[in-house]
Design a protein around this motif. Structure first.
Motif, PDB file in Angstrom:
ATOM      1  N   VAL A   1      -0.714   6.872   4.388  1.00 24.28           N
ATOM      2  CA  VAL A   1      -1.809   5.947   4.089  1.00 24.28           C
ATOM      3  C   VAL A   1      -2.897   6.106   5.143  1.00 24.28           C
ATOM      4  CG1 VAL A   1      -2.485   3.517   3.869  1.00 24.28           C
ATOM      5  CG2 VAL A   1      -0.306   4.294   2.918  1.00 24.28           C
TER       6      VAL A   1
ATOM      7  N   ALA B   1      -6.209   7.198   3.259  1.00 24.59           N
ATOM      8  CA  ALA B   1      -6.893   6.049   2.653  1.00 24.59           C
ATOM      9  C   ALA B   1      -8.259   5.776   3.281  1.00 24.59           C
ATOM     10  CB  ALA B   1      -6.019   4.810   2.773  1.00 24.59           C
TER      11      ALA B   1
ATOM     12  N   LEU C   1       0.821  -1.212   0.000  1.00 27.46           N
ATOM     13  CA  LEU C   1       0.000   0.000   0.000  1.00 27.46           C
ATOM     14  C   LEU C   1       0.857   1.264   0.000  1.00 27.46           C
ATOM     15  CD1 LEU C   1      -2.600  -1.205   2.653  1.00 27.46           C
ATOM     16  CD2 LEU C   1      -2.946  -1.047   0.179  1.00 27.46           C
TER      17      LEU C   1
ATOM     18  N   LEU D   1      -5.846   5.919  -2.089  1.00 27.03           N
ATOM     19  CA  LEU D   1      -4.538   5.295  -1.850  1.00 27.03           C
ATOM     20  C   LEU D   1      -3.426   5.962  -2.657  1.00 27.03           C
ATOM     21  CD1 LEU D   1      -5.511   1.509  -1.943  1.00 27.03           C
ATOM     22  CD2 LEU D   1      -5.113   2.944   0.051  1.00 27.03           C
TER      23      LEU D   1
END
Length: 190
Positions: A135, A139, A100, A121
Motif C-alpha cells: 500500500v 497508493a 486498505l 489501491l
C-alpha cells in the motif's frame, strides 16, 4: 508489534483534540458514560463483516458480554448481516475497521470506490494489495483518503451508528502521513 499498535492508539487518544478547538470535550472515560475515576477495558473484535464465521463468533461474543465492541470491514461481503444485527441491537458499540489491504491468498475484496475510483489501491485483479508495504509503495494519498471516507459514508448510509475507527493491519497507523490522515478523518467525522 502489538506494543507499537497499542502505543499508537493510546497516543492518538491522548493527542486528539476536539473538532472545534474552542470546544473542550470531557475525558474519554466520561464520554463513554463512566465516572471520571473509572478504569475501563475495551475488548474489541475486529474483521466483522469479513465472512459468516467471523460474524458469528464476534456477534455471539458481543451478545454474551465477552466483547464490548466490534469493528466492521465495510469492503467485505458479509457486512449486510452485521448491519441487520446492528439494527436489532441498536446499543451495540460498533466501529469501523478501515480497510486498505486484503491479505488472504484465496479470499479477496477491494475498495468501496472500486478499481476505477481508487486504482492505486488495487492490484491487477482489482483487489486491495496483500500487505501494508505494498500500500505504502503504490497508493496515492488522495485515493487513500477518498476510500477511507467512502467506507465511513457507506456505514452511515447503511444506518450504522459508527462509534469508533481503527485500522485493518495497522495501515493507517504505521506511516506518519497515514496516521495524520487517520486522525484528521476521525476528527472530521467527530
Amino acid at each position: 508489534m502489538k506494543r507499537l499498535i497499542c502505543a499508537t492508539l493510546i497516543a492518538a487518544l491522548y493527542t486528539a483534540v476536539p473538532v472545534h478547538a474552542e470546544e473542550k470535550l470531557p475525558p474519554l472515560v466520561e464520554r463513554l458514560g463512566f465516572p471520571p475515576d473509572t478504569v475501563v477495558l475495551i475488548l474489541n473484535g475486529d474483521d466483522c463483516g469479513m465472512n459468516q464465521a467471523t460474524n458469528k463468533g464476534t456477534l455471539d461474543a458481543m451478545k454474551a458480554g465477552g466483547l464490548t465492541s466490534a469493528t466492521i470491514m465495510m469492503p467485505c461481503p458479509w457486512v449486510p448481516e452485521v448491519v441487520l444485527w446492528a439494527k436489532e441491537n441498536p446499543k451495540a458499540n460498533l466501529g469501523l475497521h478501515l480497510t486498505l489491504t486484503s491479505e488472504w491468498k484465496r479470499y479477496k475484496w477491494g475498495p468501496v470506490l472500486g478499481k476505477v475510483g481508487a486504482p492505486s489501491l488495487c492490484n491487477d485483479q482489482g483487489y486491495f494489495y496483500e500487505s501494508v508495504p505494498e500500500v505504502y509503495l503504490n497508493a496515492k494519498t488522495e485515493e487513500v483518503e477518498a476510500e477511507v471516507r467512502a467506507q465511513i459514508d457507506k456505514a452511515y448510509a447503511a444506518g450504522l451508528d459508527v462509534t469508533h475507527l481503527d485500522s485493518h493491519m495497522g495501515t493507517l497507523q504505521y506511516a506518519p502521513g497515514y496516521h495524520e490522515m487517520y486522525i484528521k478523518i476521525a476528527k472530521s467525522y467527530d
